[in-house]
Design an enzyme around this catalytic site. Structure first.
Site: not given
Ligand code: AMP
Length: 212
Positions: A13, A88, A122, A154, A165
Site C-alpha cells: 500500500k 480500519r 521487509r 520495523r 495484524r
Molecule cells: P501501517 O503502517 O498502516 O501498517 O500501520 C501501523 C500500525 O499503526 C497498525 O498496525 C496499527 O496498530 C496502527 N494504525 C495505523 N492506522 C490505524 C487506524 N486507522 N486505526 C487504528 N490503528 C491504526
C-alpha cells in the site's frame, strides 16, 4: 481526487500510495506514518498510540480519529489525498464520511502466505523511509540506495505480530470493504503481482471509474 487505498498489511500500500500521489499530484496520508512520526517526536498522544501499534493492535478509534482529523485538515491535503491505513474500522469509515468526500476506494487483495513472507523480509530506510523487500533489494546490503541511510526492520514486522495484524484485519477491517462496496466506490486489485503491474491496474480503475 480523494482516494482510499485499502488492503491487508504488507500488500504494498505504501509503495502504491507514493505512485498514486505522484500520478494525481495529491498528498499521501498514512496513519501508520503519522503515528510513527508522532512517537519519534515524543508527542504524548503519539507515545500512547505506540503502546498499541508496537504490539500489532489497532490504536483505539477515539485517538485515531482525533489525530486523523487534525492531520487531514492541513493545507497540503486540500487539493486531494490518498489515504493509506485509514479507515480500519466501520466506526472510522462513518466518521470519515462526515468530514470528507471520498471519490474512490482501491482494495488491494493478497493471500496470507504472501503477506507473512513479505513482512519478515521487509526493511525500511531509517532516514528517508524508502521500503525494500522481496521485489526490491538494496545494491549494498543494509544501506539505502537513495540516501545512504541505514536500513532497519520495523518493530512490528515479525511473524507473530503480522499474524495478529492479519487476524485483526479479517475481523475488524474487512467489514469496511462492504461499507464502500455498498457506496459503489470499491475497485478490487490483485496485489500478488509486481508493483508496476499493480499500479497499472490501479490507474485503469481510477480512469475507467469502473467498480467491482
Ligand atoms: P501501517 O503502517 O498502516 O501498517 O500501520 C501501523 C500500525 O499503526 C497498525 O498496525 C496499527 O496498530 C496502527 N494504525 C495505523 N492506522 C490505524 C487506524 N486507522 N486505526 C487504528 N490503528 C491504526
Amino acid at each position: 481526487m480523494n482516494l482510499i487505498l485499502f488492503g491487508p498489511p504488507m500488500t504494498g500500500k505504501g509503495t502504491q500510495a507514493e505512485f498514486i500521489s505522484e500520478y494525481l499530484h495529491i498528498n499521501h496520508l498514512s496513519t501508520g506514518n503519522m503515528f510513527r512520526g508522532l512517537a519519534e517526536e515524543n508527542d504524548k498522544e503519539g507515545l500512547m498510540a505506540k503502546g498499541y501499534w508496537g504490539k500489532g493492535d489497532l490504536v483505539p478509534d477515539s485517538l485515531t480519529i482525533k489525530l486523523l482529523k487534525k492531520e487531514i485538515n492541513k493545507e497540503k491535503y486540500k487539493k486531494g489525498f490518498v489515504l493509506d491505513g485509514f479507515p480500519r474500522t466501520l466506526n472510522q469509515a462513518k466518521e470519515l464520511k462526515k468530514i470528507a468526500r471520498i471519490d474512490k476506494v482501491i482494495n488491494i487483495v493478497s493471500g496470507d502466505d504472501t503477506i507473512i513472507k513479505r513482512t519478515v523480509l521487509r526493511r525500511l530506510c531509517s532516514n528517508c523511509q524508502k521500503i525494500y523487500g522481496t521485489n526490491l533489494q538494496p545494491k549494498k546490503q543494509g544501506i539505502c540506495d537513495k540516501c545512504g541511510g541505514k536500513l532497519i526492520q520495523r518493530q512490528d514486522d515479525t511473524e507473530e505480530i503480522i499474524k495478529n495484524r492479519l487476524k485483526i484485519y479479517r475481523e475488524q477491517t474487512e467489514p469496511v470493504i462492504n461499507f464502500y462496496k455498498k457506496e459503489g466506490l470499491l475497485s478490487n486489485i490483485n496485489g500478488e503481482q509486481l508493483p508496476e503491474k499493480v499500479f497499472k491496474d490501479i490507474k485503469k480503475a481510477i480512469n475507467d471509474g469502473k467498480n467491482n
